[in-house]
Design a protein around this motif. Structure first.
Motif, PDB file in Angstrom:
ATOM      1  N   ALA B 135     -31.192  16.159  20.464  1.00  0.00           N
ATOM      2  CA  ALA B 135     -30.535  15.870  21.262  1.00  0.00           C
ATOM      3  C   ALA B 135     -30.132  14.152  21.237  1.00  0.00           C
ATOM      4  CB  ALA B 135     -29.663  16.179  22.035  1.00  0.00           C
ATOM      5  N   ASP B 136     -29.149  13.837  21.548  1.00  0.00           N
ATOM      6  CA  ASP B 136     -28.624  12.293  21.820  1.00  0.00           C
ATOM      7  C   ASP B 136     -29.537  12.296  22.962  1.00  0.00           C
ATOM      8  OD1 ASP B 136     -27.963  11.955  19.045  1.00  0.00           O
ATOM      9  OD2 ASP B 136     -25.483  11.439  20.298  1.00  0.00           O
ATOM     10  N   MET B 137     -30.509  10.908  22.908  1.00  0.00           N
ATOM     11  CA  MET B 137     -30.876  10.088  24.015  1.00  0.00           C
ATOM     12  C   MET B 137     -32.238  11.383  24.627  1.00  0.00           C
ATOM     13  SD  MET B 137     -28.831   8.468  24.761  1.00  0.00           S
ATOM     14  CE  MET B 137     -29.829   7.406  26.282  1.00  0.00           C
ATOM     15  N   GLU B 138     -32.628  11.877  23.541  1.00  0.00           N
ATOM     16  CA  GLU B 138     -34.176  12.673  24.562  1.00  0.00           C
ATOM     17  C   GLU B 138     -34.916  11.013  22.986  1.00  0.00           C
ATOM     18  OE1 GLU B 138     -32.880  17.309  24.190  1.00  0.00           O
ATOM     19  OE2 GLU B 138     -34.163  16.305  22.276  1.00  0.00           O
ATOM     20  N   VAL B 139     -35.767  10.830  23.748  1.00  0.00           N
ATOM     21  CA  VAL B 139     -37.230  10.179  22.811  1.00  0.00           C
ATOM     22  C   VAL B 139     -38.351  10.522  22.463  1.00  0.00           C
ATOM     23  CG1 VAL B 139     -36.017   8.065  23.385  1.00  0.00           C
ATOM     24  CG2 VAL B 139     -37.972   9.342  25.035  1.00  0.00           C
ATOM     25  N   THR B 140     -39.219  10.447  21.771  1.00  0.00           N
ATOM     26  CA  THR B 140     -40.457  11.122  21.584  1.00  0.00           C
ATOM     27  C   THR B 140     -41.640   9.510  21.877  1.00  0.00           C
ATOM     28  OG1 THR B 140     -39.629  13.330  20.591  1.00  0.00           O
ATOM     29  CG2 THR B 140     -41.872  11.896  19.976  1.00  0.00           C
ATOM     30  N   LEU B 151     -45.430   7.299  31.341  1.00  0.00           N
ATOM     31  CA  LEU B 151     -44.544   8.204  31.207  1.00  0.00           C
ATOM     32  C   LEU B 151     -45.403   9.376  30.427  1.00  0.00           C
ATOM     33  CD1 LEU B 151     -42.450   6.439  28.760  1.00  0.00           C
ATOM     34  CD2 LEU B 151     -41.944   6.385  30.961  1.00  0.00           C
ATOM     35  N   LYS B 152     -44.301  10.153  30.990  1.00  0.00           N
ATOM     36  CA  LYS B 152     -44.561  12.090  31.170  1.00  0.00           C
ATOM     37  C   LYS B 152     -43.577  12.985  30.917  1.00  0.00           C
ATOM     38  CE  LYS B 152     -46.046  12.246  35.149  1.00  0.00           C
ATOM     39  NZ  LYS B 152     -46.671  10.955  35.498  1.00  0.00           N
ATOM     40  N   LEU B 153     -43.746  13.832  30.615  1.00  0.00           N
ATOM     41  CA  LEU B 153     -43.067  14.534  29.797  1.00  0.00           C
ATOM     42  C   LEU B 153     -41.640  15.382  30.901  1.00  0.00           C
ATOM     43  CD1 LEU B 153     -44.087  17.638  27.219  1.00  0.00           C
ATOM     44  CD2 LEU B 153     -43.055  15.587  26.952  1.00  0.00           C
ATOM     45  N   GLY B 154     -40.197  14.746  30.345  1.00  0.00           N
ATOM     46  CA  GLY B 154     -39.072  14.400  31.472  1.00  0.00           C
ATOM     47  C   GLY B 154     -38.815  12.966  32.422  1.00  0.00           C
ATOM     48  N   ASP B 155     -39.577  12.353  31.983  1.00  0.00           N
ATOM     49  CA  ASP B 155     -39.310  10.876  32.867  1.00  0.00           C
ATOM     50  C   ASP B 155     -38.116  10.985  32.186  1.00  0.00           C
ATOM     51  OD1 ASP B 155     -41.326  11.393  33.641  1.00  0.00           O
ATOM     52  OD2 ASP B 155     -42.507   9.906  33.288  1.00  0.00           O
ATOM     53  N   THR B 156     -37.162   9.808  32.883  1.00  0.00           N
ATOM     54  CA  THR B 156     -36.546   9.029  32.150  1.00  0.00           C
ATOM     55  C   THR B 156     -36.658   7.840  32.797  1.00  0.00           C
ATOM     56  OG1 THR B 156     -35.015   9.366  34.271  1.00  0.00           O
ATOM     57  CG2 THR B 156     -34.208  11.021  32.565  1.00  0.00           C
ATOM     58  N   PHE B 157     -35.639   7.105  31.685  1.00  0.00           N
ATOM     59  CA  PHE B 157     -36.106   5.635  31.646  1.00  0.00           C
ATOM     60  C   PHE B 157     -35.209   4.864  31.279  1.00  0.00           C
ATOM     61  CE2 PHE B 157     -38.265   6.613  27.809  1.00  0.00           C
ATOM     62  CZ  PHE B 157     -37.795   5.452  26.970  1.00  0.00           C
ATOM     63  N   ALA B 158     -34.513   3.676  31.512  1.00  0.00           N
ATOM     64  CA  ALA B 158     -33.568   3.122  31.434  1.00  0.00           C
ATOM     65  C   ALA B 158     -33.276   1.831  29.958  1.00  0.00           C
ATOM     66  CB  ALA B 158     -32.497   2.619  32.214  1.00  0.00           C
ATOM     67  N   SER B 159     -33.109   2.020  29.317  1.00  0.00           N
ATOM     68  CA  SER B 159     -33.885   0.809  28.260  1.00  0.00           C
ATOM     69  C   SER B 159     -33.142  -0.630  28.242  1.00  0.00           C
ATOM     70  CB  SER B 159     -33.129   1.510  26.473  1.00  0.00           C
ATOM     71  OG  SER B 159     -31.487   0.914  26.922  1.00  0.00           O
ATOM     72  N   ALA B 160     -33.670  -1.570  28.198  1.00  0.00           N
ATOM     73  CA  ALA B 160     -32.584  -2.957  28.566  1.00  0.00           C
ATOM     74  C   ALA B 160     -32.384  -3.568  26.954  1.00  0.00           C
ATOM     75  CB  ALA B 160     -33.687  -3.942  28.556  1.00  0.00           C
ATOM     76  N   HIS B 161     -31.291  -4.640  26.739  1.00  0.00           N
ATOM     77  CA  HIS B 161     -30.271  -4.637  25.363  1.00  0.00           C
ATOM     78  C   HIS B 161     -31.870  -6.097  24.661  1.00  0.00           C
ATOM     79  CE1 HIS B 161     -27.876  -5.269  22.446  1.00  0.00           C
ATOM     80  NE2 HIS B 161     -27.805  -6.836  22.646  1.00  0.00           N
ATOM     81  N   GLY B 162     -31.749  -6.089  23.958  1.00  0.00           N
ATOM     82  CA  GLY B 162     -33.218  -7.158  23.320  1.00  0.00           C
ATOM     83  C   GLY B 162     -33.810  -6.221  23.004  1.00  0.00           C
ATOM     84  N   VAL B 176     -34.419  10.033  27.833  1.00  0.00           N
ATOM     85  CA  VAL B 176     -35.271  11.023  28.579  1.00  0.00           C
ATOM     86  C   VAL B 176     -36.569  11.317  27.658  1.00  0.00           C
ATOM     87  CG1 VAL B 176     -33.959  13.127  27.581  1.00  0.00           C
ATOM     88  CG2 VAL B 176     -35.374  13.465  29.926  1.00  0.00           C
ATOM     89  N   VAL B 177     -38.021  11.681  28.190  1.00  0.00           N
ATOM     90  CA  VAL B 177     -38.902  11.981  27.653  1.00  0.00           C
ATOM     91  C   VAL B 177     -38.912  13.330  26.817  1.00  0.00           C
ATOM     92  CG1 VAL B 177     -41.322  11.610  27.133  1.00  0.00           C
ATOM     93  CG2 VAL B 177     -40.232   9.987  28.219  1.00  0.00           C
ATOM     94  N   LYS B 178     -38.587  13.440  25.614  1.00  0.00           N
ATOM     95  CA  LYS B 178     -39.154  15.082  25.150  1.00  0.00           C
ATOM     96  C   LYS B 178     -40.436  15.113  24.911  1.00  0.00           C
ATOM     97  CE  LYS B 178     -36.028  18.143  25.470  1.00  0.00           C
ATOM     98  NZ  LYS B 178     -35.479  18.593  26.327  1.00  0.00           N
TER      99      LYS B 178
END
Lengths: 208, 413
Positions: B135-140, B151-162, B176-178
């Protein structure tokens, strides 16, 4: 046994020396006397196979060394001769024991540490075994050189001015050791020297 | 006693000289080792990372920049291309498959890449835990990212522009880390992967919370199925293409460069060009290393030559004790060889250690993925070459030893 016949060495076109014929039986001890430039060293080197290109023949222990090739001569020297020079010419990088072990190593003989011990004992320098050459006194170093010369039990010991750098006390000591060590090893001893002090100890003279 | 004991004693008798000679040579050898490790691994890395990518298509600009940005993830993007145009290209008959790349954001210096699962397949990425993004906003995330950022599974973080840390944060859209990937030793390890629409989502300023209309299959983009193929507002950074047949290699780049607003660049060609630029530097350093080796060889020669003069009595006395001419020749040769061999063994070891220190202390070098404990057959050639060098250094001294006139030396004139 050493026998020379009509030995003649030509230094250059002007200078040559003819040597009288020698017949030296095994175990004899001789002094080779003469002024400097009389050819003492030349004769000694000829007898020791250090110098070639002479005329005449030299026979040592039944081998005509004048007919040997360079390589055969190297091997012959290693097995039959012990050399002592005015300067001790010990390998300064090595210890006393290592210096002595070079003799059997280079002659291709068995390196017997007990024999090293024995010879050092005979010459009264056993406690110097592990020391470096620089740490020895002049007299001690010359005794190490003698030990090296007799280690392989050579049949001929040739010494070139072995005592002339030493004071009276050391000269006496070294010459006594030289004579007794040669006797113990049943080696023929020929000393080329102009050092008159040695005449007291060795009475057979070859005058050049 | 034996020859080695004798040589060792001689070398030990002048320790400073021996140390200097060995150190001097080892510096040159270490330099060559480092360059060897570096350039070999870099070349391997480049080959690994460009494998399976025939062509990169992006906005017009520097082709090298396009490759550096989209294949190696080092440089900044050249600009964006329209999804519409990219889609048209993806459907081209000469294209076997196309992978979209949407860049622009990062987290703690690690890039967030909007792409498809085909991108992980390209580098044979396997999951260590979790799943691939769906889904959107999920990352591997890549293995290095997981390790370095903890980072572990389920951790969330905000990206920085650039693409650097200083960028403004998109705090309203946390990722969110999937899933976490296993190490692949490719660029994948250093990336945070998500879908393209997540990247779009982050950059949409939610002034008008417009309703998201999903396109039906007929109108969907082939690259980003959640977007309309006809959507003229959507943009990508680049496309990674694989040719359908060899003809494509001739026709496709020319078509893209002349008929579209995009540019095409070949990773293998640009990588070769990059390497030839780097190669100048590597060649200069290698040249310098050889100068060092030459000087050390000269130094070893001089040391042997001088010590032979000091040792003329040693040589003569050894001859009188039964050593043959050739034994003295070999002894001298061996001394030179022992010096150069010690120098080169130390040099190779030094090269690996320096590289190891460099890769552990300088964090940037870790992303380059250079491993200090990889050994190459060339290092064996270095060792063998050093033996030859030792023989050459000791040629003249050993000839002197061979020719020693025992009578003259011992008679003292």
């Amino acid at each position: 046994m050493i026998r020379t016949r009509s030995l003649l060495f030509r230094y250059n076109s002007e200078k040559e020396i003819a040597f009288t014929d020698l017949d030296i039986t095994s175990g004899d001890q001789f002094l080779l006397l003469g002024e400097s430039g009389s050819g003492k060293t030349t004769l000694l080197h000829l007898l020791g196979g250090l110098l070639k290109n002479q005329k005449g023949t030299i026979e040592v222990n039944g081998t005509s060394i004048t007919n040997l090739s360079e390589h055969e001569l190297d091997r012959f020297r290693g097995k039959h001769y012990g050399f002592i020079f005015q300067r001790n010419h010990l390998l300064a990088a090595l210890t006393v024991e290592q210096n002595l072990l070079m003799a059997p190593y280079l002659a291709g003989l068995n390196q017997d540490k007990a024999r090293v011990e024995e010879v050092l004992e005979q010459l009264g320098i056993a406690e110097q075994k592990k020391r470096r050459i620089q740490e020895l006194s002049l007299g001690q170093a010359q005794r190490v050189a003698i030990a090296r010369a007799v280690l392989n039990k050579p049949s001929v010991i040739l010494a070139d001015e072995p005592t002339s750098a030493l004071d009276d006390k050391n000269c006496d000591r070294v010459s006594e050791l030289l004579v007794s060590v040669a006797q113990q090893n049943q080696a023929t001893l020929i000393i080329a020297t102009h050092d008159q002090r040695l005449k007291n100890r060795i009475h057979n003279l070859i005058q050049l | 006693m034996n020859l080695f004991a004798l040589i060792f004693a001689y070398l030990k008798a002048r320790p400073l000289n021996t140390l200097l000679n060995i150190l001097l040579l080892s510096l040159g050898i270490a330099m060559i080792t480092i360059l060897l490790l570096f350039s070999n691994q870099l070349q391997q890395k480049i080959a690994d990372n460009t494998k399976g990518i025939d062509l990169v298509v992006g906005a017009k600009g520097s082709p090298l920049q396009l490759i550096l940005c989209n294949v190696f993830h080092i440089d900044f993007p050249t600009g964006n291309i329209k999804l519409q145009e990219a889609d048209r290209l993806a459907k081209h008959r000469l294209v076997k498959n196309a992978i979209p790349m949407a860049l622009g954001d990062s987290y703690q210096n690690y890039r967030i890449v909007g792409t498809t699962h085909a991108y992980t397949e390209l580098y044979k990425g396997e999951l260590a835990s979790g799943d691939l993004w769906l889904a959107d906003m999920e990352v591997t995330i890549g293995a290095t990212v997981a390790r370095m950022l903890n980072l572990k599974l389920g951790d969330t973080f905000a990206s920085a522009h650039g693409l650097s840390e200083a960028g403004h944060a998109h705090e309203e859209h946390p990722f969110v880390v999937k899933g976490i990937l296993k190490p692949t030793f490719s660029v994948l390890d250093n990336l945070i992967l998500t879908n393209v629409s997540s990247i779009w989502l982050v950059h949409e300023h939610n002034e008008d919370e417009h309703e998201i209309i999903k396109p039906d299959s007929l109108h969907a983009s082939v690259l980003v199925p959640t977007a309309f193929a006809s959507d003229s507002t959507r943009e990508l950074t680049a496309l990674l293409l694989k040719y359908r047949n060899p003809i494509a290699a001739i026709q496709l780049p020319r078509y893209i460069n002349s008929q579209t607003n995009m540019q095409a660049a070949s990773p293998s060609f640009e990588a070769a060009r990059l390497f030839s630029i780097l190669g100048v530097g590597i060649d200069a350093l290698t040249g310098f290393a050889y100068v060092l080796i030459f000087i050390s060889a000269l130094s070893i020669f001089i040391a042997l030559y001088n010590s032979l003069k000091e040792r003329k009595y040693d040589l003569a006395i050894m001859r009188s004790m039964g050593a043959s001419r050739s034994k003295l020749l070999w002894a001298t040769q061996l001394e030179g060889v022992v010096l150069t061999f010690c120098g080169s063994v130390l040099g190779v070891a030094l090269g690996h250690v320096v590289l190891f220190l460099f890769t552990t202390l300088v964090t940037e070098s870790q992303t380059a993925g250079v491993n200090a404990f990889v050994f190459y057959v060339e290092e064996l050639y270095l060792l063998m070459g050093s033996v030859v060098l030792g023989i050459i250094c000791s040629l003249i001294p050993s000839w002197q030893a061979y020719r020693t006139d025992i009578h003259k030396v011992l008679a003292g004139n």
